[in-house]
Design a protein around this motif. Structure first.
Motif, mmCIF file in Angstrom:
data_model
loop_
_atom_site.group_PDB
_atom_site.id
_atom_site.type_symbol
_atom_site.label_atom_id
_atom_site.label_comp_id
_atom_site.label_asym_id
_atom_site.label_seq_id
_atom_site.Cartn_x
_atom_site.Cartn_y
_atom_site.Cartn_z
ATOM 1 N N SER A 164 0.857 -1.198 0.000
ATOM 2 C CA SER A 164 0.000 0.000 0.000
ATOM 3 C C SER A 164 0.885 1.237 0.000
ATOM 4 C CB SER A 164 -0.917 0.012 1.215
ATOM 5 O OG SER A 164 -0.159 -0.090 2.377
ATOM 6 N N ALA A 165 0.393 2.200 -0.697
ATOM 7 C CA ALA A 165 1.187 3.411 -0.854
ATOM 8 C C ALA A 165 1.455 4.038 0.522
ATOM 9 C CB ALA A 165 0.441 4.403 -1.731
ATOM 10 N N PRO A 166 2.589 4.636 0.674
ATOM 11 C CA PRO A 166 2.930 5.182 1.991
ATOM 12 C C PRO A 166 1.955 6.253 2.460
ATOM 13 C CG PRO A 166 4.663 5.629 0.376
ATOM 14 C CD PRO A 166 3.658 4.802 -0.285
ATOM 15 N N LYS A 167 1.192 6.849 1.550
ATOM 16 C CA LYS A 167 0.314 7.909 1.995
ATOM 17 C C LYS A 167 -0.911 7.378 2.711
ATOM 18 C CE LYS A 167 2.034 11.780 0.050
ATOM 19 N NZ LYS A 167 2.316 11.670 -1.382
ATOM 20 N N THR A 168 -1.218 6.118 2.531
ATOM 21 C CA THR A 168 -2.413 5.595 3.180
ATOM 22 C C THR A 168 -2.105 5.297 4.632
ATOM 23 O OG1 THR A 168 -2.880 4.503 1.118
ATOM 24 C CG2 THR A 168 -4.206 3.888 3.013
ATOM 25 N N ILE A 169 -2.902 5.915 5.452
ATOM 26 C CA ILE A 169 -2.677 5.729 6.882
ATOM 27 C C ILE A 169 -3.604 4.618 7.354
ATOM 28 C CG2 ILE A 169 -2.634 6.926 9.075
ATOM 29 C CD1 ILE A 169 -2.577 9.506 7.570
ATOM 30 N N PRO A 170 -3.129 3.760 8.218
ATOM 31 C CA PRO A 170 -4.004 2.691 8.695
ATOM 32 C C PRO A 170 -5.232 3.262 9.396
ATOM 33 C CG PRO A 170 -1.856 2.610 9.771
ATOM 34 C CD PRO A 170 -1.762 3.624 8.706
ATOM 35 N N LYS A 171 -6.252 2.448 9.415
ATOM 36 C CA LYS A 171 -7.542 2.939 9.866
ATOM 37 C C LYS A 171 -7.479 3.414 11.315
ATOM 38 C CE LYS A 171 -12.383 1.646 9.821
ATOM 39 N NZ LYS A 171 -12.599 1.363 11.231
ATOM 40 N N ASP A 172 -6.764 2.659 12.128
ATOM 41 C CA ASP A 172 -6.687 3.053 13.541
ATOM 42 C C ASP A 172 -6.068 4.431 13.689
ATOM 43 O OD1 ASP A 172 -5.879 -0.277 14.767
ATOM 44 O OD2 ASP A 172 -7.772 0.694 14.240
ATOM 45 N N ALA A 173 -5.052 4.664 12.909
ATOM 46 C CA ALA A 173 -4.419 5.985 13.004
ATOM 47 C C ALA A 173 -5.374 7.062 12.554
ATOM 48 C CB ALA A 173 -3.145 6.001 12.171
ATOM 49 N N GLN A 174 -6.186 6.731 11.561
ATOM 50 C CA GLN A 174 -7.161 7.735 11.123
ATOM 51 C C GLN A 174 -8.144 8.054 12.233
ATOM 52 O OE1 GLN A 174 -8.812 6.020 7.614
ATOM 53 N NE2 GLN A 174 -7.205 6.839 6.284
ATOM 54 N N VAL A 175 -8.501 7.015 12.985
ATOM 55 C CA VAL A 175 -9.396 7.257 14.111
ATOM 56 C C VAL A 175 -8.756 8.211 15.110
ATOM 57 C CG1 VAL A 175 -10.478 6.169 16.093
ATOM 58 C CG2 VAL A 175 -10.581 5.067 13.873
ATOM 59 N N MET A 176 -7.477 7.984 15.379
ATOM 60 C CA MET A 176 -6.780 8.867 16.320
ATOM 61 C C MET A 176 -6.752 10.298 15.830
ATOM 62 S SD MET A 176 -6.137 7.005 18.740
ATOM 63 C CE MET A 176 -6.324 5.269 18.995
ATOM 64 N N ILE A 177 -6.507 10.433 14.555
ATOM 65 C CA ILE A 177 -6.469 11.792 14.003
ATOM 66 C C ILE A 177 -7.828 12.454 14.159
ATOM 67 C CG2 ILE A 177 -6.201 13.089 11.861
ATOM 68 C CD1 ILE A 177 -4.134 11.058 11.019
ATOM 69 N N GLN A 178 -8.859 11.665 13.950
ATOM 70 C CA GLN A 178 -10.201 12.224 14.085
ATOM 71 C C GLN A 178 -10.481 12.630 15.517
ATOM 72 O OE1 GLN A 178 -12.047 12.847 11.469
ATOM 73 N NE2 GLN A 178 -13.498 13.840 12.827
ATOM 74 N N TYR A 206 0.142 19.097 16.556
ATOM 75 C CA TYR A 206 0.737 18.041 17.352
ATOM 76 C C TYR A 206 1.834 17.394 16.539
ATOM 77 C CZ TYR A 206 -2.796 15.593 14.617
ATOM 78 O OH TYR A 206 -3.593 15.154 13.611
ATOM 79 N N GLU A 207 2.782 16.817 17.247
ATOM 80 C CA GLU A 207 3.836 16.104 16.548
ATOM 81 C C GLU A 207 3.283 14.796 16.011
ATOM 82 O OE1 GLU A 207 7.349 15.491 18.754
ATOM 83 O OE2 GLU A 207 7.450 17.537 19.505
ATOM 84 N N PRO A 208 3.860 14.326 14.928
ATOM 85 C CA PRO A 208 3.321 13.081 14.353
ATOM 86 C C PRO A 208 3.481 11.889 15.298
ATOM 87 C CG PRO A 208 5.100 13.984 12.989
ATOM 88 C CD PRO A 208 4.886 14.947 14.093
ATOM 89 N N ARG A 209 4.417 12.008 16.245
ATOM 90 C CA ARG A 209 4.610 10.882 17.157
ATOM 91 C C ARG A 209 3.420 10.683 18.086
ATOM 92 N NH1 ARG A 209 10.068 11.878 20.169
ATOM 93 N NH2 ARG A 209 9.214 13.988 20.281
ATOM 94 N N VAL A 210 2.638 11.741 18.225
ATOM 95 C CA VAL A 210 1.508 11.642 19.153
ATOM 96 C C VAL A 210 0.549 10.551 18.716
ATOM 97 C CG1 VAL A 210 -0.514 12.890 19.965
ATOM 98 C CG2 VAL A 210 1.676 14.018 19.908
ATOM 99 N N ILE A 211 0.359 10.436 17.399
ATOM 100 C CA ILE A 211 -0.543 9.390 16.896
ATOM 101 C C ILE A 211 -0.032 8.022 17.343
ATOM 102 C CG2 ILE A 211 -1.613 8.434 14.853
ATOM 103 C CD1 ILE A 211 -2.287 11.210 14.864
ATOM 104 N N ASN A 212 1.252 7.816 17.195
ATOM 105 C CA ASN A 212 1.802 6.515 17.590
ATOM 106 C C ASN A 212 1.639 6.271 19.075
ATOM 107 O OD1 ASN A 212 2.539 6.489 14.996
ATOM 108 N ND2 ASN A 212 4.746 6.416 15.315
ATOM 109 N N GLN A 213 1.847 7.313 19.847
ATOM 110 C CA GLN A 213 1.688 7.150 21.286
ATOM 111 C C GLN A 213 0.262 6.774 21.624
ATOM 112 O OE1 GLN A 213 3.122 10.968 22.641
ATOM 113 N NE2 GLN A 213 4.855 10.007 23.645
ATOM 114 N N MET A 214 -0.659 7.442 20.976
ATOM 115 C CA MET A 214 -2.062 7.148 21.271
ATOM 116 C C MET A 214 -2.406 5.718 20.868
ATOM 117 S SD MET A 214 -3.783 10.726 20.127
ATOM 118 C CE MET A 214 -5.473 10.258 20.360
#
Lengths: 252, 731
Positions: free
Chosen positions: A7-21, A31-39
């Motif tokens: 999958s293309a690198p631009k597609t973010i996994p669904k869980d991460a999309q939930v976090m962003i939402q 926020y720093e991009p690492r915050v998504i990973n932390q969450m």
């Protein structure tokens, strides 16, 4: 036919999309991009912990499946354990009322630094030295931390109060066995090849060498350097220390 | 039409019918917790007239009896119920639980009657626990009608005269929140969501953050862990409305089926009525914004001793050649701040100053006296600042602070600077060329010549001299730092819940004060040493003394975290700023809250007392600096200009200039003398709390100084009025 690509690198996994939402809903825009990973990590860890706990409760209740009650119980137990919240307000008000009723204690006249009783302080040594029969260890800095109470000393040259150093063995080698060339003072330490017995009594009897610095080097200051050199001083050892003005010290 | 007394019981027998009776054990309990009265539901006019015309006392008796009756019934003690009812002569149908209609009118003409209510904890409720508190919401009303009620009220208020509209609009926000929470508590999730979506956009913009938090609360269980929310509901939201506007509202709500709203208003709002002109929107906006509404007027009526303590008389050494007075006397009270009155011989006790021994203060040691002499010498060389003589600013940038600089402090004589970091270390630097040295070990100290003149130099271990020292010990980011006035100790408060006392002579940790179990956001030594105050996430501020391992005072009352704690120059009062957007002033002697200041729209992060002790400046995340008159308890100025959170405020040594530093990378200087000049605090203003703020921020702004992408987190005026600032470079 095309190769099946990842999958293309631009597609973010669904869980991460939930976090962003979630972040967007709560109004957080920067926020720093690492915050998504932390969450994500936190969520994963929390959910698996809850589900595992729930599984345990379900087996304990001899149920074949985990159901909502197990989950609720698991959540409740975890909440009491990890996610505690501060005490409720009425409790705080009550405690405050009681505490505020006692009058402020009078202050005793100055008897040293005003600290709580020793067992509430962190000033006690938190280690004990074992006594060794054999040779002196070469580690530097075997300096004990005595119970030292130092406060602002009054302008009259009275003695600052000292506690007795409660150490087993004292091997104080002044400084490290490094000659600090380029500094203004040099310290020479006897090589650790000497076998000495370290005394386990309080350092009232070790051989103390007092070296009085040549006053002409220092000017008006007379500094006494003492070392508890338990080892015998072989000839030719001396502790030299040259003091110039403070400003000339290079950073250590 | 039924006559309704201003205070005392209000009987309302119309809307009983459509009230669901849920399992009302909780609700019953709640009523008791809240107000200890029960609506006497007998529709007969005699009963209502009876409770109407009787004085408050008699109807209370009646209702307490009913309360006891209900309690017995709840616990199924039917025989006792019968006996009691017979003996007390209560009517038959007074037993039916009519839901949680609260009777008590919260409206008070002058303020004292309302204050009685919270103290009347009813029979049967001695332990307010979460269930009881939450059950404030088991009030029934048809959930679908909530929207109708609210819209009805909205229409009414929009139709009202302009002068009243602004005041009545204050009701919207608390009403909205309470209605929403009620729906959520009663598990009407979909209605709650619909209600929220429909009306949340109408609320004032400064409540946006709160509404966002509220929007994430959709279930009853969510409410349980949230202490701030629980406090919000149990404490009454205070509104100040003029009598005329209030009458309008009351009349409207009692006419029709708007009693649901009336009930909620009575239960959760405290309406502080004043006689006079209704306030304008801008006046209201200036004062509102806090989590609990505004402050009741009587909350700000206690006498505050804001004067300064008399300076002790110090004999100057004979070889002192500066021209100074022989003795230094107490400062006379003056409207404008003056520099140290070296020549005045006034011996009068300042009526506004606390007595010397109001709270025990440590006596001066010899070294303290030397410090004071130094201070006086420096004071003579102090630059007089003013609009045409601005201070120079020296900025200390922390470079490469990867650890995350979270707190900074300077000593009073500006010789040391300490930084607290997110990696839980504290670092101390020497600002002057003189290096930092540790005291020698005890063994070495034994051997020095104790009688020599420079023994203080000798006890220092030259080998440990360095520019900076690192103090390790905390297990979480260090959020607050404070030097002691005698430069011997350093305090640091951290996210690990402890406050640590470090010695600046041995550079080791001496004590860890445990009490807050949650992050401690700020700490400060008192100007006289010995006491210090700390405030944290557990919503209390604590006063400690260095030689007690437990706090001496607990200042509890805020609804959310205490983010900033400052001592008054006379050490008798502590100001705390909080995330609930209020500032409270506490009396050290007895722990009472003597002032509540509302008006900020965001959590407060900076507080500063003026050197003469009369005024307080505060800065918050909304970018405004507000000025408060402590004696009268009023807002006296608003300084707009910053665009981001203000993290530091400091008055110059004589109080002429106020410096503010902010996250927007600027330091701004404001003319404090002018801001406090010509304050007209006449009786009307003092009585009603109406303020007329001039929009003179532009005139008061003396200068804006940009840094190179470095937020300013600390400001300090040296004894000679040079401004020092500190921050971490943040490219």
């Amino acid at each position: 036919s095309r190769n099946i690509k990842m999958s293309a690198p631009k597609t973010i996994p669904k869980d991460a999309q939930v976090m962003i939402q979630i972040l967007k809903d709560m109004g957080i825009t920067e926020y720093e991009p690492r915050v998504i990973n932390q969450m994500l990590e936190f969520t994963y860890r929390y959910v698996t912990t809850i589900i595992e706990d729930a599984k345990i409760y379900a087996t304990h209740a001899k149920k074949s499946n985990v159901d909502a009650d197990d989950i609720k119980l698991a959540i409740q137990c975890r909440m009491d354990q990890s996610f505690t919240s501060p005490p409720p307000r009425d409790f705080l008000l009550e405690v405050a009322r009681q505490k505020n009723q006692t009058p402020l204690p009078l202050i005793k006249p100055y008897t040293g630094p005003r600290l709580p009783p020793d067992r509430y302080c962190l000033t006690a040594p938190n280690y004990r030295l074992k006594s060794i029969q054999k040779k002196v260890s070469s580690s530097a800095g075997r300096i004990s931390v005595p119970r030292l109470s130092v406060g602002a000393v009054s302008s009259r040259p009275s003695t600052p109060t000292l506690g007795t150093p409660s150490v087993q063995s004292v091997t104080t080698k002044v400084g490290t066995p490094v000659s600090l060339t380029g500094q203004r003072f040099t310290v020479q330490i006897p090589p650790p090849s000497q076998t000495t017995t370290t005394k386990t009594t309080t350092p009232s009897t070790p051989a103390v060498s007092n070296v009085l610095i040549n006053p002409s080097l220092i000017g008006s200051k007379n500094i006494l350097i003492t070392t508890n050199m338990v080892s015998q001083n072989t000839g030719g050892e001396s502790l030299k220390r040259k003091h110039e003005d403070d400003d000339d010290y290079d950073a250590l | 039409f039924r006559a309704v007394p201003d205070d005392g019981g209000l009987v309302d027998a119309d809307e009983d019918k459509d009230i669901k009776t849920e399992a009302s054990n909780d609700s019953w309990g709640n009523n008791n917790a809240n107000d200890g009265r029960l609506l006497s539901p007998s529709p007969g006019s005699s009963a209502s007239a009876g409770s109407n015309k009787s004085a408050a006392g008699a109807s209370e008796e009646q209702q307490t009896l009913l309360a006891v009756l209900q309690f017995l019934r709840k616990n199924k003690l039917t025989e006792s119920v019968e006996i009691l009812r017979r003996e007390a002569g209560l009517p038959e149908d007074s037993l039916e639980p009519k839901g949680a209609d609260s009777l008590l009118s919260r409206v008070t003409a002058s303020s004292t009657a309302g204050a009685q209510a919270p103290t009347k904890v009813a029979a049967g409720e001695d332990q307010p626990d979460v269930n009881v508190v939450l059950s404030a919401y088991s009030q029934q009303g048809d959930p679908a009608l909530y929207e109708v009620y609210y819209s009805g009220l909205k229409r009414f208020i929009e139709s009202v005269l302009d002068c009243h509209r602004a005041e009545l609009s204050q009701v919207f926000y608390p009403l909205f929140v309470h209605m929403y929470l009620e729906l959520v508590y009663n598990n009407h999730e979909s209605e709650a969501k619909a209600f929220f979506e429909k009306f949340s956009g109408d609320q004032e913009c400064y409540y946006e953050d709160d509404l966002r938090v509220l929007s994430s609360l959709t279930k009853k269980e969510h409410m349980r862990g949230n202490e701030t929310l629980l406090d919000f509901r149990t404490s009454k939201f205070v509104l100040r409305i003029s009598r005329d506007s209030y009458q309008l509202l009351k009349r409207h709500l009692q006419e029709r089926q708007n009693n649901q709203i009336w009930n909620i208003i009575q239960e959760h709002l405290y309406i502080d009525i004043f006689d006079g002109m209704p306030r304008s929107k801008s006046q209201i906006d200036a004062m509102s914004g806090s989590l609990a509404g505004e402050a009741k007027r009587e909350a700000n009526k206690a006498k505050v001793y804001y004067g300064l303590l008399k300076e002790p008389e110090i004999e100057l050494p004979l070889d002192d050649e500066d021209e100074e007075a022989e003795n230094e006397e107490g400062k006379p009270k003056k409207k404008k701040p003056k520099k140290d009155s070296l020549g005045s011989k006034s011996k009068k006790q300042d009526p506004n100053a606390p007595s010397q021994n109001r709270i025990p203060l440590p006596e001066l040691k010899d070294s303290d006296k030397l410090d004071k002499i130094m201070y006086m010498k420096e004071a003579t060389k102090r630059i007089r600042l003013g609009p045409d003589n601005l201070p120079s600013i020296c900025f200390y940038s922390f470079l490469n602070a990867y650890q995350g600089l979270t707190a900074v402090d300077f000593t009073d004589d500006s010789s040391l600077i300490a930084g607290g970091f997110a990696d839980s270390t504290v670092r101390v630097w020497s600002v002057t060329p003189k290096k930092l040295r540790k005291v020698k070990s005890a063994a070495d100290l034994n051997l020095i010549d104790k009688e020599s003149d420079d023994v203080l130099e000798r006890i220092m271990d030259e080998k440990t001299a360095s520019e900076s020292k690192i103090l390790c010990g905390h297990s979480g980011p260090v959020y607050g730092i404070s030097f002691s006035p005698d430069r011997n100790y350093l305090l640091s408060s951290s996210e690990d819940g402890t406050v640590r006392l470090w010695s600046l002579q041995t550079f080791t940790c001496l004590v860890g004060y445990k009490g807050h179990n949650y992050p401690v956001w700020d700490t400060q030594f008192s100007p006289h040493g010995y006491y210090f105050v700390s405030g944290g996430h557990d919503r209390v501020a604590r006063l400690w003394a260095t030689d007690h391992y437990q706090p001496l005072r607990m200042f509890s009352g805020h609804l959310a975290d205490v983010t900033c704690t400052r001592f008054h120059p006379n050490s008798n009062y502590v100001a705390t700023g909080s995330s609930d957007r209020t500032i409270r002033l506490w009396d050290v002697l007895n722990g009472n809250c003597v002032r509540i200041f509302t008006g900020h729209k965001g959590p407060i992060h900076a507080l500063a007392f003026s050197p003469n002790g009369k005024f307080l400046a505060s800065g918050a995340t909304d970018g405004r600096v507000l000025l408060w008159d402590i004696g009268h308890g009023l807002m006296v100025g608003e300084l707009k200009g910053h665009t981001d959170t203000i993290y530091s405020l400091r008055f110059s040594r004589d109080g002429e200039i106020l410096a503010s530093g902010s996250m927007d990378n600027t330091v701004r200087l404001w003319d404090a003398t002018k801001a406090f000049d010509d304050l007209e605090t006449d009786d009307f203003t003092a009585a009603t709390g109406h303020i007329h703020l001039q929009d003179n921020s532009q005139e008061l702004l003396l200068g804006t100084y940009m840094t190179k992408s470095t937020p300013v987190i600390h400001l300090h005026f040296t004894r000679r009025n040079l401004l020092l600032a500190a921050g971490a470079y943040n490219p």
